[in-house]
Design a protein around this motif. Structure first.
Motif, PDB file in Angstrom:
ATOM      1  N   SER A  31       0.062  -8.250  -8.023  1.00  0.00           N
ATOM      2  CA  SER A  31       0.789  -7.202  -7.302  1.00  0.00           C
ATOM      3  C   SER A  31       1.624  -7.785  -6.174  1.00  0.00           C
ATOM      4  O   SER A  31       2.708  -7.284  -5.861  1.00  0.00           O
ATOM      5  CB  SER A  31      -0.189  -6.163  -6.751  1.00  0.00           C
ATOM      6  N   GLU A  41      -1.375   3.663   0.450  1.00  0.00           N
ATOM      7  CA  GLU A  41      -1.092   3.687   1.893  1.00  0.00           C
ATOM      8  C   GLU A  41      -2.150   4.467   2.668  1.00  0.00           C
ATOM      9  O   GLU A  41      -1.869   5.065   3.710  1.00  0.00           O
ATOM     10  CB  GLU A  41       0.308   4.239   2.165  1.00  0.00           C
ATOM     11  N   GLY A  87       5.821  -7.708  -6.006  1.00  0.00           N
ATOM     12  CA  GLY A  87       6.424  -7.007  -4.882  1.00  0.00           C
ATOM     13  C   GLY A  87       5.841  -5.638  -4.612  1.00  0.00           C
ATOM     14  O   GLY A  87       6.425  -4.854  -3.856  1.00  0.00           O
ATOM     15  N   LYS A  88       4.688  -5.327  -5.199  1.00  0.00           N
ATOM     16  CA  LYS A  88       4.075  -4.015  -4.984  1.00  0.00           C
ATOM     17  C   LYS A  88       3.375  -3.923  -3.631  1.00  0.00           C
ATOM     18  O   LYS A  88       3.151  -2.837  -3.103  1.00  0.00           O
ATOM     19  CB  LYS A  88       3.084  -3.709  -6.104  1.00  0.00           C
ATOM     20  N   VAL A  89       2.982  -5.072  -3.100  1.00  0.00           N
ATOM     21  CA  VAL A  89       2.424  -5.169  -1.746  1.00  0.00           C
ATOM     22  C   VAL A  89       2.998  -6.426  -1.110  1.00  0.00           C
ATOM     23  O   VAL A  89       3.551  -7.299  -1.795  1.00  0.00           O
ATOM     24  CB  VAL A  89       0.877  -5.246  -1.741  1.00  0.00           C
ATOM     25  N   LYS A  90       2.861  -6.543   0.197  1.00  0.00           N
ATOM     26  CA  LYS A  90       3.345  -7.721   0.908  1.00  0.00           C
ATOM     27  C   LYS A  90       2.167  -8.588   1.344  1.00  0.00           C
ATOM     28  O   LYS A  90       1.166  -8.074   1.856  1.00  0.00           O
ATOM     29  CB  LYS A  90       4.170  -7.310   2.130  1.00  0.00           C
ATOM     30  N   THR A 121      -3.003  -8.510   2.932  1.00  0.00           N
ATOM     31  CA  THR A 121      -1.932  -7.722   2.319  1.00  0.00           C
ATOM     32  C   THR A 121      -1.718  -6.403   3.059  1.00  0.00           C
ATOM     33  O   THR A 121      -2.644  -5.848   3.658  1.00  0.00           O
ATOM     34  CB  THR A 121      -2.248  -7.411   0.847  1.00  0.00           C
ATOM     35  N   GLU A 132       3.663  -1.982   0.419  1.00  0.00           N
ATOM     36  CA  GLU A 132       5.056  -2.381   0.237  1.00  0.00           C
ATOM     37  C   GLU A 132       5.955  -1.788   1.323  1.00  0.00           C
ATOM     38  O   GLU A 132       6.867  -2.456   1.823  1.00  0.00           O
ATOM     39  CB  GLU A 132       5.538  -1.932  -1.143  1.00  0.00           C
ATOM     40  N   ARG A 133       5.704  -0.549   1.709  1.00  0.00           N
ATOM     41  CA  ARG A 133       6.551   0.125   2.691  1.00  0.00           C
ATOM     42  C   ARG A 133       6.061  -0.058   4.128  1.00  0.00           C
ATOM     43  O   ARG A 133       6.585   0.570   5.049  1.00  0.00           O
ATOM     44  CB  ARG A 133       6.653   1.614   2.367  1.00  0.00           C
TER      45      ARG A 133
END
Length: 332
Positions: free
Chosen positions: A222, A208, A226-229, A140, A143-144
């Protein structure tokens, strides 16, 4: 889980069925009576991680179903630290009566290869009771994060090297091994930042503070929110819970690690009690509600006998001894 591991487990299960039955018959009348009365008071499940991680969540789920079957409270107790060895040592020293059990994890099969001296012998001082589940780790990123795929991350690692970092649930944990395997595959030297469990490591990812994390299945909600990729899963094949997320092996051939969980007791626990606990575990692993819960958290149930689990543990210890030597990880 690889086909070789599945074949090994299936063979061990079949070979152990007769042995398990004989153990019940061989146990004396006193042991049989004790097994019939078990449990007559609360049972403790010791989790070797901080609360909130995948092992803790699984333990609480299993405790609920065991408690229903036994009509006794099953209490989850966290004893984190030492790369899971604190929890294992505590259970190894506990009274061998079935009332203190260890939620054993893949990390326990790794520990003998990492430490010169452990306060217990994993294969001798802890009795295998039953396997519970197998699941992937999930690679993971925040998100950004600019990385939207495994290929993006690999390119960045090759370019940035040691300026990047990854978190893990502890030194020489499976996520740490995964990160070092990724370093080897890319020739990068990303910096490892250990945390005392998945939950604090994941908090750092959300903030982050780290670039990426091989998280256990506790990160799945999560990911889905969509809180993390999620860039990849570490099992050989894709996970049914994340069918659109590729397996690491699709990009890096041979890259495969998974997180198994089992139940263990202090050595010397009467065979009749071990067999009785195993029988209850096999029953709850067929419960539709439990199976639904497993599926929702990317876990696959692993039916087993005590003897079959014992053979599996030995094979895992040898596998990770070879892997840690190859990667060059060693703790004192």
């Amino acid at each position: 889980m690889t086909s070789e591991r599945l074949d090994s487990l299936q063979a061990a299960r079949m070979a152990a069925i007769g042995a398990a039955a004989c153990a019940v018959l061989a146990a004396g009348p006193a042991q049989a009576l004790a097994a019939d009365a078990f449990p007559s008071r609360p049972v403790i499940l010791v989790v070797p991680y901080a609360p909130g991680g995948g092992a803790d969540i699984l333990a609480r789920t299993v405790a609920k179903y065991l408690g229903r079957e036994w009509n006794q409270p099953v209490v989850v107790e966290s004893r984190a630290g030492g790369g899971t060895t604190i929890g294992a040592s505590y259970v190894a020293r506990a009274k061998p009566d079935g009332y203190t059990l260890l939620i054993s994890v893949t990390q326990h099969a790794i520990a003998p290869s990492l430490f010169k001296q452990l306060p217990y012998d994993y294969l001798k001082d802890l009795a295998p009771v039953a396997l519970l589940s197998d699941s992937p780790f999930i690679l993971t990123v925040p998100e950004r994060s600019p990385y939207g795929s495994l290929s993006d991350l690999l390119t960045a690692l090759q370019r940035k090297g040691s300026s990047m970092n990854f978190g893990s649930s502890g030194p020489a944990s499976v996520p740490h091994l995964a990160g070092e395997m990724l370093n080897q595959a890319t020739g990068a030297k990303a910096t490892h930042i250990p945390f005392p469990g998945t939950a604090p490591a994941f908090t750092a990812l959300l903030g982050e503070q780290i670039d990426y994390l091989f998280g256990d299945t506790s990160v799945l909600p999560s990911v889905q929110a969509g809180k993390v990729k999620a860039l990849a899963v570490t099992t050989r094949d894709r996970s049914p819970a994340l069918p659109d997320v590729p397996a690491m092996s699709e990009t890096i051939p041979g890259f495969a690690l998974s997180s198994w969980v089992g139940l263990e007791a202090p050595a010397g626990t009467p065979p009749a009690i071990v067999t009785a606990i195993n029988a209850t575990v096999q029953k709850i692993l067929k419960d539709p509600d439990l199976l639904k819960s497993f599926a929702e958290t990317a876990k696959v149930p692993l039916p087993s006998t005590p003897a079959g689990y014992g053979d599996f543990r030995k094979a895992e210890v040898e596998k990770f001894r070879a892997l840690t030597q190859k990667i060059g990880i060693k703790l004192e």
